[in-house]
Design an enzyme around this catalytic site. Structure first.
Site, PDB file in Angstrom:
ATOM      1  N   LYS A   1     -52.384 -29.078 -20.312  1.00 37.62           N
ATOM      2  CA  LYS A   1     -52.269 -29.269 -18.725  1.00 37.62           C
ATOM      3  C   LYS A   1     -53.439 -29.917 -18.232  1.00 37.62           C
ATOM      4  CE  LYS A   1     -51.644 -26.091 -14.732  1.00 37.62           C
ATOM      5  NZ  LYS A   1     -51.647 -24.758 -14.223  1.00 37.62           N
TER       6      LYS A   1
ATOM      7  N   SER B   1     -48.781 -19.084 -13.065  1.00 40.33           N
ATOM      8  CA  SER B   1     -48.190 -20.506 -13.593  1.00 40.33           C
ATOM      9  C   SER B   1     -48.057 -20.784 -15.141  1.00 40.33           C
ATOM     10  CB  SER B   1     -49.586 -21.276 -12.928  1.00 40.33           C
ATOM     11  OG  SER B   1     -49.098 -21.570 -11.556  1.00 40.33           O
TER      12      SER B   1
ATOM     13  N   SER C   1     -47.482 -23.747 -11.868  1.00 36.51           N
ATOM     14  CA  SER C   1     -47.985 -25.037 -11.598  1.00 36.51           C
ATOM     15  C   SER C   1     -47.960 -25.750 -13.035  1.00 36.51           C
ATOM     16  CB  SER C   1     -49.302 -25.129 -10.922  1.00 36.51           C
ATOM     17  OG  SER C   1     -50.345 -24.269 -11.780  1.00 36.51           O
TER      18      SER C   1
HETATM   19  N1  GLN Z   1     -47.594 -20.415  -7.690  1.00 41.30           N
HETATM   20  C1  GLN Z   1     -48.870 -19.616  -7.308  1.00 41.30           C
HETATM   21  C2  GLN Z   1     -49.641 -20.434  -6.361  1.00 41.30           C
HETATM   22  O1  GLN Z   1     -49.351 -21.410  -5.820  1.00 41.30           O
HETATM   23  C3  GLN Z   1     -49.623 -19.510  -8.377  1.00 41.30           C
HETATM   24  C4  GLN Z   1     -50.045 -20.677  -9.234  1.00 41.30           C
HETATM   25  C5  GLN Z   1     -50.980 -20.553 -10.523  1.00 41.30           C
HETATM   26  O2  GLN Z   1     -50.774 -19.573 -11.175  1.00 41.30           O
HETATM   27  N2  GLN Z   1     -51.716 -21.389 -10.451  1.00 41.30           N
HETATM   28  O3  GLN Z   1     -50.828 -20.312  -6.251  1.00 41.30           O
END
Ligand code: GLN
Length: 496
Positions: free
Chosen positions: A79, A178, A154
């Protein structure tokens, strides 16, 4: 030629060990597929072709010298939130578009030493803020099962790359879901380790008390192998845990836990996770999953986690508060992107105005508000107290059961564009994943079945440092279910 696209890392390693294939051949095949399909997917932001071939040759000579290792010569992806020395690291943001780190993070470095081959850096929501990958400054990622749908976020690029057979495994990060949610939406395995289990050194910080690196893989065994490689104490991360193993987890620790046997395991079903918001197809897969683990000899018990409903609100105070502090460093001086126009404050203003996307700005505003004098007690302090209550819910549950089983996401993958104009609907995508981060516990999402032609994830949550137990349960479940893990996703195969 044999198709290597959907091999697990363990299967690929067996082929490498028996000399049926070389790492250079695996890597060439992966790069060829990547170049052919990435246009349709948008999973990779940077392809490190030369580095990959160099690392593959190095892996081949290491194994020619008799060296063996579970990840030696395996092509993988990272990532783009993970700092990689000499390789651009954008974090999905325009503000880091030209940023090339001087160092690699600890997990990245451990994978490099294990002899993995880096294919490239994957697309993601900007600064890991999002659940659909639509917040990337570099365009969306498409779900390999249906190219009109999101892969989740994400870590959407990492999940799509693994699901589409472009990389054997990938690393993501999980602040509120994420790793697990995109794994669920793409039919892959996603593990969020206990907070502190994997060093965060070299992870571009989002919510520092929540962030954790985790593997996205094609099998539970692969997740165990990757965790064995990246986990362990690190002097560069003061929050990394010194466990009984001392420094790093000894080789094979987690993989050895996969006995396939869960007879007598106490599995809790949290009542609050089976709420109205769950799609009927997801509920059906969950019922079947509970039947499966019961058939395997586990004891099922209904459990209550009474503060579950406050999870999302707590997260959306704590995470933005930490993010606003972490993102203060992007000022136009340090990280490349800069709008140099007039006075100092003008530069800061213009750089952040042009460099950050809408969701990141929304979080900075939310976090600043929650921490401001007069509101601190009402929001941030209150959220911290609720955080303790959420953690205590889990502590009480794990007094009674070994693991919990729950859905990962309330719905299957949604259409691109469907939730972009409604941040609250988007935030609710994480209702089942966020509590694990708030409590710091470990959790894994594994493919549980299909609904509407799309994968559904099943989540298994465990107590802090209980990775071996959730991996064992997940592995037993994986062996017992007929959902073909490496079933080629139809969307990408139609253009392959
Ligand atoms: N979807 C969640 C957010 O927008 C979690 C994102 C993540 O785990 N990085 O913060």
């Amino acid at each position: 030629m044999t198709d290597f696209s959907y091999l697990t890392a363990c299967e690929a390693e067996a082929l490498l060990a028996s000399r049926e294939v070389s790492s250079v051949e695996l890597t060439r095949a992966a790069l060829e597929r990547l170049h052919r399909l990435n246009g349709a997917l948008g999973a990779f932001l940077t392809v490190t072709e030369d580095l990959a071939l160099l690392q593959a040759r190095q892996a081949d000579s290491r194994s020619a010298r008799g060296e063996r290792g579970p990840l030696l010569g395996i092509p993988m992806a990272l990532k783009d939130i993970l700092s990689t020395r000499g390789v651009r690291t954008t974090c999905g943001s325009k503000i880091l578009q030209n940023y090339v780190p001087q160092y690699s993070g600890t997990a990245v470095e451990r994978l490099r030493r294990a002899g993995t081959v880096l294919l490239g850096k994957t697309n993601m929501d900007e600064f890991a803020m999002g659940s659909s990958n639509e917040n990337s400054a570099y365009g969306p990622v498409r779900n390999p099962w249906d190219l009109e749908r999101v892969p989740g976020g994400s870590s959407g690029g990492s999940a799509a790359a693994v699901a589409a057979g472009l990389a054997t495994f990938a690393l993501g990060t999980d602040t509120g879901g994420s790793v697990r949610q995109p794994a669920a939406l793409t039919g892959t395995v996603g593990l969020k380790p206990t907070y502190g289990r994997v060093s965060r050194y070299g992870v571009v910080a989002f919510g520092s008390s929540l962030d954790q690196i985790g593997p996205i893989t094609r099998s539970v065994e692969d997740a165990a192998v990757v965790l064995d490689t990246i986990a362990g104490w690190d002097p560069n991360d003061s929050t990394s845990i010194k466990d009984e193993a001392g420094t790093a987890a000894g080789p094979g620790t987690y993989r050895d836990a996969l006995t396939g046997d869960i007879k007598g395991m106490q599995i809790g079903v949290p009542r609050e996770y089976f709420s109205d918001g769950m799609a009927p197809g997801v509920a059906q897969v969950m019922r079947a999953a509970i039947d499966t683990v019961q058939r395997l000899g586990a004891d099922i018990e209904e459990i209550s986690l009474p503060h579950t409903e406050y999870g999302i609100s707590t997260y959306y105070v704590v995470a933005p508060a930490e993010a606003m502090a972490n993102l203060a460093r992007y000022d136009g001086v340090r990280f490349g992107f800069s709008v140099r126009d007039g006075e100092f404050w003008n530069m800061v203003d213009q750089t952040r105005g042009a460099g950050f996307g809408a969701e990141v700005k929304r979080r900075i505003l939310l976090g600043t508000y929650a921490l401001s004098a007069g509101y601190y007690d009402a929001y941030y302090l209150k959220a911290q107290k609720v955080r303790t209550l959420v953690r205590q819910d889990f502590e009480r549950a794990f007094d009674r059961v070994d693991v919990l089983i729950a859905p990962t996401s309330p719905t299957v993958a949604f259409k691109i564009g469907e939730r972009v104009s409604d941040p609250l609907a988007m935030y609710l995508s994480d209702v089942y994943t966020v509590p694990a981060n708030i409590a710091g516990i470990c959790s894994i999402s594994i493919p549980g079945g299909i609904s509407e032609g799309l994968p559904v994830g099943v989540q298994i949550l465990g107590r802090p440092l209980g990775e071996a137990t959730i991996l064992r349960a997940a592995d037993a479940f994986e062996r017992a279910t007929d959902f073909a893990l490496r079933q080629a996703p139809v969307g990408i195969e139609s253009v392959a």
